[in-house]
Design an enzyme around this catalytic site. Sequence first.
Site, PDB file in Angstrom:
ATOM      1  N   ASP A   6       0.822  -1.218   0.000  1.00 60.86           N
ATOM      2  CA  ASP A   6       0.000   0.000   0.000  1.00 60.86           C
ATOM      3  C   ASP A   6       0.849   1.259   0.000  1.00 60.86           C
ATOM      4  O   ASP A   6       0.524   2.244  -0.662  1.00 60.86           O
ATOM      5  CB  ASP A   6      -0.886   0.028   1.251  1.00 60.86           C
ATOM      6  CG  ASP A   6      -1.989  -1.000   1.156  1.00 60.86           C
ATOM      7  OD1 ASP A   6      -2.042  -1.698   0.116  1.00 60.86           O
ATOM      8  OD2 ASP A   6      -2.771  -1.119   2.113  1.00 60.86           O
ATOM      9  N   ALA A   7       1.947   1.218   0.738  1.00 55.37           N
ATOM     10  CA  ALA A   7       2.768   2.423   0.867  1.00 55.37           C
ATOM     11  C   ALA A   7       3.341   2.841  -0.484  1.00 55.37           C
ATOM     12  O   ALA A   7       3.421   4.027  -0.809  1.00 55.37           O
ATOM     13  CB  ALA A   7       3.897   2.167   1.853  1.00 55.37           C
ATOM     14  N   GLU A   8       3.700   1.851  -1.280  1.00 53.71           N
ATOM     15  CA  GLU A   8       4.266   2.142  -2.604  1.00 53.71           C
ATOM     16  C   GLU A   8       3.169   2.737  -3.500  1.00 53.71           C
ATOM     17  O   GLU A   8       3.391   3.690  -4.243  1.00 53.71           O
ATOM     18  CB  GLU A   8       4.821   0.834  -3.185  1.00 53.71           C
ATOM     19  CG  GLU A   8       5.382   0.918  -4.586  1.00 53.71           C
ATOM     20  CD  GLU A   8       6.563   1.864  -4.730  1.00 53.71           C
ATOM     21  OE1 GLU A   8       7.112   2.295  -3.692  1.00 53.71           O
ATOM     22  OE2 GLU A   8       6.916   2.207  -5.874  1.00 53.71           O
ATOM     23  N   LEU A  18     -35.958  -8.390 -16.599  1.00 51.79           N
ATOM     24  CA  LEU A  18     -36.004  -9.809 -16.965  1.00 51.79           C
ATOM     25  C   LEU A  18     -37.285 -10.427 -16.435  1.00 51.79           C
ATOM     26  O   LEU A  18     -37.779 -10.026 -15.386  1.00 51.79           O
ATOM     27  CB  LEU A  18     -34.824 -10.551 -16.331  1.00 51.79           C
ATOM     28  CG  LEU A  18     -33.427 -10.184 -16.810  1.00 51.79           C
ATOM     29  CD1 LEU A  18     -32.378 -10.746 -15.861  1.00 51.79           C
ATOM     30  CD2 LEU A  18     -33.208 -10.724 -18.216  1.00 51.79           C
ATOM     31  N   LYS A  23     -27.364 -13.676 -10.615  1.00 49.55           N
ATOM     32  CA  LYS A  23     -28.174 -12.461 -10.661  1.00 49.55           C
ATOM     33  C   LYS A  23     -27.773 -11.634  -9.450  1.00 49.55           C
ATOM     34  O   LYS A  23     -28.130 -11.940  -8.313  1.00 49.55           O
ATOM     35  CB  LYS A  23     -29.663 -12.783 -10.616  1.00 49.55           C
ATOM     36  CG  LYS A  23     -30.520 -11.544 -10.808  1.00 49.55           C
ATOM     37  CD  LYS A  23     -31.977 -11.890 -11.042  1.00 49.55           C
ATOM     38  CE  LYS A  23     -32.777 -10.668 -11.467  1.00 49.55           C
ATOM     39  NZ  LYS A  23     -32.784  -9.592 -10.487  1.00 49.55           N
ATOM     40  N   GLU A  35     -24.014  -4.171 -12.720  1.00 49.85           N
ATOM     41  CA  GLU A  35     -24.618  -3.973 -11.409  1.00 49.85           C
ATOM     42  C   GLU A  35     -23.603  -3.401 -10.423  1.00 49.85           C
ATOM     43  O   GLU A  35     -22.475  -3.881 -10.353  1.00 49.85           O
ATOM     44  CB  GLU A  35     -25.097  -5.348 -10.912  1.00 49.85           C
ATOM     45  CG  GLU A  35     -26.148  -5.293  -9.863  1.00 49.85           C
ATOM     46  CD  GLU A  35     -27.577  -5.355 -10.388  1.00 49.85           C
ATOM     47  OE1 GLU A  35     -27.810  -5.116 -11.600  1.00 49.85           O
ATOM     48  OE2 GLU A  35     -28.461  -5.608  -9.564  1.00 49.85           O
ATOM     49  N   CYS A  67     -36.395 -15.913  35.487  1.00 42.04           N
ATOM     50  CA  CYS A  67     -36.366 -16.890  34.400  1.00 42.04           C
ATOM     51  C   CYS A  67     -37.769 -17.455  34.186  1.00 42.04           C
ATOM     52  O   CYS A  67     -38.394 -17.924  35.145  1.00 42.04           O
ATOM     53  CB  CYS A  67     -35.396 -18.012  34.739  1.00 42.04           C
ATOM     54  SG  CYS A  67     -35.470 -19.398  33.581  1.00 42.04           S
ATOM     55  N   CYS A 122     -37.727 -21.351  35.359  1.00 40.50           N
ATOM     56  CA  CYS A 122     -37.531 -21.856  36.719  1.00 40.50           C
ATOM     57  C   CYS A 122     -37.704 -20.765  37.778  1.00 40.50           C
ATOM     58  O   CYS A 122     -37.604 -21.048  38.968  1.00 40.50           O
ATOM     59  CB  CYS A 122     -36.143 -22.484  36.857  1.00 40.50           C
ATOM     60  SG  CYS A 122     -34.801 -21.289  36.808  1.00 40.50           S
ATOM     61  N   CYS A 148     -29.897 -16.736  33.195  1.00 40.54           N
ATOM     62  CA  CYS A 148     -30.662 -17.308  34.299  1.00 40.54           C
ATOM     63  C   CYS A 148     -29.647 -17.884  35.270  1.00 40.54           C
ATOM     64  O   CYS A 148     -28.735 -18.601  34.879  1.00 40.54           O
ATOM     65  CB  CYS A 148     -31.583 -18.406  33.767  1.00 40.54           C
ATOM     66  SG  CYS A 148     -32.092 -19.568  35.041  1.00 40.54           S
TER      67      CYS A 148
HETATM   68  S1  IVH Z   1     -29.301  -8.854 -17.903  1.00 41.77           S
HETATM   69  C1  IVH Z   1     -32.101  -7.340 -21.152  1.00 41.77           C
HETATM   70  N1  IVH Z   1     -27.772 -10.066 -16.127  1.00 41.77           N
HETATM   71  O1  IVH Z   1     -31.732  -7.861 -12.969  1.00 41.77           O
HETATM   72  C2  IVH Z   1     -31.627  -7.965 -19.911  1.00 41.77           C
HETATM   73  N2  IVH Z   1     -29.398  -8.521 -15.345  1.00 41.77           N
HETATM   74  O2  IVH Z   1     -34.676  -7.962 -13.808  1.00 41.77           O
HETATM   75  C3  IVH Z   1     -30.882  -7.053 -19.076  1.00 41.77           C
HETATM   76  N3  IVH Z   1     -29.398  -8.217 -12.913  1.00 41.77           N
HETATM   77  O3  IVH Z   1     -32.261  -4.563 -13.889  1.00 41.77           O
HETATM   78  C4  IVH Z   1     -30.498  -7.577 -17.749  1.00 41.77           C
HETATM   79  N4  IVH Z   1     -27.730  -9.585 -12.493  1.00 41.77           N
HETATM   80  O4  IVH Z   1     -30.241  -5.029 -12.456  1.00 41.77           O
HETATM   81  C5  IVH Z   1     -28.787  -9.187 -16.324  1.00 41.77           C
HETATM   82  N5  IVH Z   1     -26.335 -11.166 -14.675  1.00 41.77           N
HETATM   83  C6  IVH Z   1     -27.326 -10.291 -14.875  1.00 41.77           C
HETATM   84  C7  IVH Z   1     -27.943  -9.597 -13.822  1.00 41.77           C
HETATM   85  C8  IVH Z   1     -28.996  -8.734 -14.101  1.00 41.77           C
HETATM   86  C9  IVH Z   1     -28.605  -8.745 -11.975  1.00 41.77           C
HETATM   87  C10 IVH Z   1     -30.499  -7.286 -12.643  1.00 41.77           C
HETATM   88  C11 IVH Z   1     -30.412  -6.016 -13.404  1.00 41.77           C
HETATM   89  C12 IVH Z   1     -31.746  -5.823 -14.082  1.00 41.77           C
HETATM   90  C13 IVH Z   1     -32.595  -6.834 -13.406  1.00 41.77           C
HETATM   91  C14 IVH Z   1     -33.567  -7.396 -14.420  1.00 41.77           C
END
Ligand code: IVH
Length: 678
Positions: free
Chosen positions: A35-37, A85, A118, A176, A411, A414, A429
């Site tokens: 970290d120092a570097e 989705l 997801k 995300e 308690c 008891c 207790c």
């Molecule tokens: S693809 C057209 N991949 O899920 C499709 N979405 O319900 C675009 N999300 O708003 C989304 N992980 O925030 C995709 N591996 C992933 C994801 C992902 C999380 C979230 C994203 C989106 C929501 C859709």
Amino acid sequence: MRSLAQVEARVRQLREEIEGHNYRYYVLDAPSIPDAEYDRLFRELQQLEAEHPQFLNPDSPTQRVGAQPLEAFSQVTHRVPMLSLNNAFEDEEVAAFDRRVREGLAAAGEVDYATEPKFDGLAISLSYENGILVQGATRGDGFTGEDVTANLKTIKSIPLRLPVAEPPRLLEVRGEVLMLKRDFERLNAQQREKGEKEFANPRNAAAGSLRQLDSRVTAERRLTFFAYGVGAVEGADLPASHQAVMDWLAGMRFPVSRERALARGVEGLLAYYRRIGEERESLPYDIDGVVYKVNDLAAQERLGFVARAPRFAVAHKFPAQEAMTELLGIDVQVGRTGAITPVARLKPVFVGGVTVTNATLHNEDEIRRKDVHIGDTVIVRRAGDVIPEVVAVVPEKRPILAPEFVMPKACPECGSHIMRLPDEAIARCTGGLYCPAQRKQAILHFASRRAMDVEGLGDKLVDQLVDKGLVNNPADLYRLGMNTLANLERMAEKSAQNLLDALEKSKRTTLARFVYALGIRNVGEATAKDLARHFGSLDALMAADGERLQQVPDVGPVVADSIAQFFAEAHNREVIAQLREQGVAWEEGPGAAPSAGGTLAGKTFVLTGTLPAMSREAAKEKIEAAGGKVSGSVSKKTDYVVAGAEPGSKFTKAQELGVTILDEAGLLALLEQEKGEA
Ligand code: IVH
């Protein structure tokens, strides 16, 4: 004096170097300089930019510290909408999705899918023009979001500039923003220290941090980003598959999930779902399911969209780990050592795949800290096999009459006095084994799988045995006979015989199991093993004084005290004598405990920070396989501290105590040496 051209060249070099280190640290999790570097390089760049403001530009790593607060976020219209989705919960829904895909493509065989976690965070879009990050926006309603560029720039894993010679004219990267679990824990610990409100979960913490008008606040929170796709692209040919697009992004230093994979057909999708489901708890970030995407981009285009969701992708959700419900009341439960745990009685709620009616509130201080009142609407969390807990209240939903919790004086089991020592968080207790609740717990613990392993002795049975006065201590278990057992509720001759057989079988045990089974306060399984290994016989252990006890690795004054007190109690010695009389036995003498061979035998290690290539679990296994021990805290008895990136207070402690500190390579060298000698 350096010429201006030389200064400019140095500035450019420093930027590249610093971003290279950011990438190794924040994306690859494998820092290559101290970290120092890093700080030195950073300060040199800051100074050159201050002296030569003509070279200052917005993609410099010095611009990641946050800017002047905004009045409000401005609106951004997405060039390509950010859609959502469709969700699937059941296997059949996944099968139906795959069927629709195959029909839509008139596919003869099985379809290849890109599969990924997801992420449970916030969707954002990053716009790069000629390789420079010019704008970052939240998803908003999918068509218009908020401009959070200054905030996103503080996230060190987001490239400010694409490291390629000919970047696309325009590239929108979608992904995300989230907070890693460990960063969330740290943030909440800081909030606690400052007396500020804690966040209920990493998602809320990430949202709260990203939607700050003052980006300097965001800069202090550690946020992470994962890319999962692209939006508008101009001036570049995209690769032909989603997987190749992700590889392309990874090549431009975007963080992408290590868990992404390819799967074929429904079977492949469901296997992936199960695998990630098993790994869910151990992932460094929260996920709420997995996402399946048709891998071939041309096929994606042919499938197109319905309403606001693609036909080519689906989110397969895991059961939610959090849910909202009403807190009907707070009871207290008495544990094996008398610890009083306040338990929330809840309006039944489906969470983590089961219906939950009770959740732990841990202790009195936690109730005050979370400001939980009876009648509140609360957020309940049940993750994996963990006991459900109340994580937060929803303050807006508090009814007018919402009484505070008052710790009872006596308690409930008891009637003994409940006491809380001034420096302890736990109220207890004081009834000891006079308290039936403690007696029941002690017996259940004695019989549990990792202790004496008496199969079939469950809590309902123990309730009956204790309530009827048939069993008052563990030794009484071995005096039970056929007649008594077969006459109990829900027992018949067959189940009674099974229990008698299980009891008989449990008599042949090990010293470590027996010591653990006694339920001595502060003596868990690991300490019990240490004690067995160290003393070799029960008599030697029982005779040991505080000083001798503290010669055992990891046994400090508190643990030594608990052990000495336990054996000083005449009642406990009596029960032990009875157990031995009943035939409970183990092999004694040196080498009674599983022997620790290997040249790391007797060496104690403490792990801290993130190791570059090994998980901590893997490091622990390697050390233990070589006969070493891994402990949770650093003391004078620690032989080595193995430190990775971002080590915690254990590192400082090790320095203070002069304990040898190794990095991963040092540990591997030690293990190699061990192999050579073996
Ligand atoms: S693809 C057209 N991949 O899920 C499709 N979405 O319900 C675009 N999300 O708003 C989304 N992980 O925030 C995709 N591996 C992933 C994801 C992902 C999380 C979230 C994203 C989106 C929501 C859709």
